[in-house]
Design a protein around this motif. Sequence first.
Motif, PDB file in Angstrom:
ATOM      1  N   LEU A  11       0.738  -1.278  -0.037  1.00  0.00           N
ATOM      2  CA  LEU A  11      -0.080  -0.125   0.069  1.00  0.00           C
ATOM      3  C   LEU A  11       0.905   1.206   0.084  1.00  0.00           C
ATOM      4  N   ASP A  12       2.019   1.236   0.207  1.00  0.00           N
ATOM      5  CA  ASP A  12       3.068   2.259   0.367  1.00  0.00           C
ATOM      6  C   ASP A  12       3.269   2.864  -1.060  1.00  0.00           C
ATOM      7  N   LYS A  13       2.879   2.028  -2.049  1.00  0.00           N
ATOM      8  CA  LYS A  13       2.839   2.592  -3.567  1.00  0.00           C
ATOM      9  C   LYS A  13       1.810   3.439  -3.772  1.00  0.00           C
ATOM     10  N   TRP A  14       0.751   3.355  -3.077  1.00  0.00           N
ATOM     11  CA  TRP A  14      -0.551   4.179  -3.518  1.00  0.00           C
ATOM     12  C   TRP A  14      -0.702   5.406  -2.469  1.00  0.00           C
ATOM     13  N   LYS A  15      -1.415   6.267  -3.237  1.00  0.00           N
ATOM     14  CA  LYS A  15      -1.795   7.538  -2.500  1.00  0.00           C
ATOM     15  C   LYS A  15      -3.105   8.012  -2.569  1.00  0.00           C
ATOM     16  N   ASP A  16      -3.566   8.565  -1.617  1.00  0.00           N
ATOM     17  CA  ASP A  16      -5.160   9.017  -1.734  1.00  0.00           C
ATOM     18  C   ASP A  16      -5.311  10.421  -2.373  1.00  0.00           C
ATOM     19  N   GLY A  17      -6.501  10.747  -2.613  1.00  0.00           N
ATOM     20  CA  GLY A  17      -6.539  12.063  -3.447  1.00  0.00           C
ATOM     21  C   GLY A  17      -5.806  13.300  -2.637  1.00  0.00           C
ATOM     22  N   TYR A  18      -6.200  13.201  -1.307  1.00  0.00           N
ATOM     23  CA  TYR A  18      -5.847  14.344  -0.383  1.00  0.00           C
ATOM     24  C   TYR A  18      -4.367  14.473  -0.693  1.00  0.00           C
ATOM     25  N   GLU A  19      -3.431  13.190  -0.738  1.00  0.00           N
ATOM     26  CA  GLU A  19      -2.217  13.500  -0.393  1.00  0.00           C
ATOM     27  C   GLU A  19      -1.660  13.864  -1.857  1.00  0.00           C
ATOM     28  N   VAL A  20      -2.116  13.178  -2.916  1.00  0.00           N
ATOM     29  CA  VAL A  20      -1.623  13.720  -4.345  1.00  0.00           C
ATOM     30  C   VAL A  20      -2.151  15.092  -4.363  1.00  0.00           C
ATOM     31  N   MET A  21      -3.392  15.873  -4.179  1.00  0.00           N
ATOM     32  CA  MET A  21      -3.571  17.233  -4.009  1.00  0.00           C
ATOM     33  C   MET A  21      -2.684  18.083  -3.104  1.00  0.00           C
ATOM     34  N   LYS A  22      -2.330  17.627  -2.068  1.00  0.00           N
ATOM     35  CA  LYS A  22      -1.266  18.363  -1.109  1.00  0.00           C
ATOM     36  C   LYS A  22       0.118  18.360  -1.643  1.00  0.00           C
ATOM     37  N   GLU A  23       0.459  17.107  -2.102  1.00  0.00           N
ATOM     38  CA  GLU A  23       1.970  17.235  -2.766  1.00  0.00           C
ATOM     39  C   GLU A  23       2.031  18.110  -4.033  1.00  0.00           C
ATOM     40  N   LEU A  24       0.993  17.939  -4.828  1.00  0.00           N
ATOM     41  CA  LEU A  24       1.147  18.691  -6.046  1.00  0.00           C
ATOM     42  C   LEU A  24       0.623  19.879  -6.038  1.00  0.00           C
TER      43      LEU A  24
END
Length: 74
Positions: A11-24
């Motif tokens: 599961l470490d290779k997966w990100k939820d939408g919140y993580e993606v929005m925050k990182e980008l």
Amino acid sequence: METKNISVNPLDKWKDGYEVMKELNISPRTLQNWRSNGVIGFSKVGHKIYYRAQDIDEMLESVYTINKGGNSNE
């Protein structure tokens, strides 16, 4: 010699939408547009959407450009 068994959580290779929005630093609408337009792949489990970290890296690499002193609005 002792060997250590290092387990990698799949599961470490997966990100939820919140993580993606925050990182980008993008909005939920931008992320939705990327999904709708096939810019980035995703998996949906129940009502939650996940993104592969590798897909995000590949998408960023595909749009990577180097500004060589030209117009920054290109």
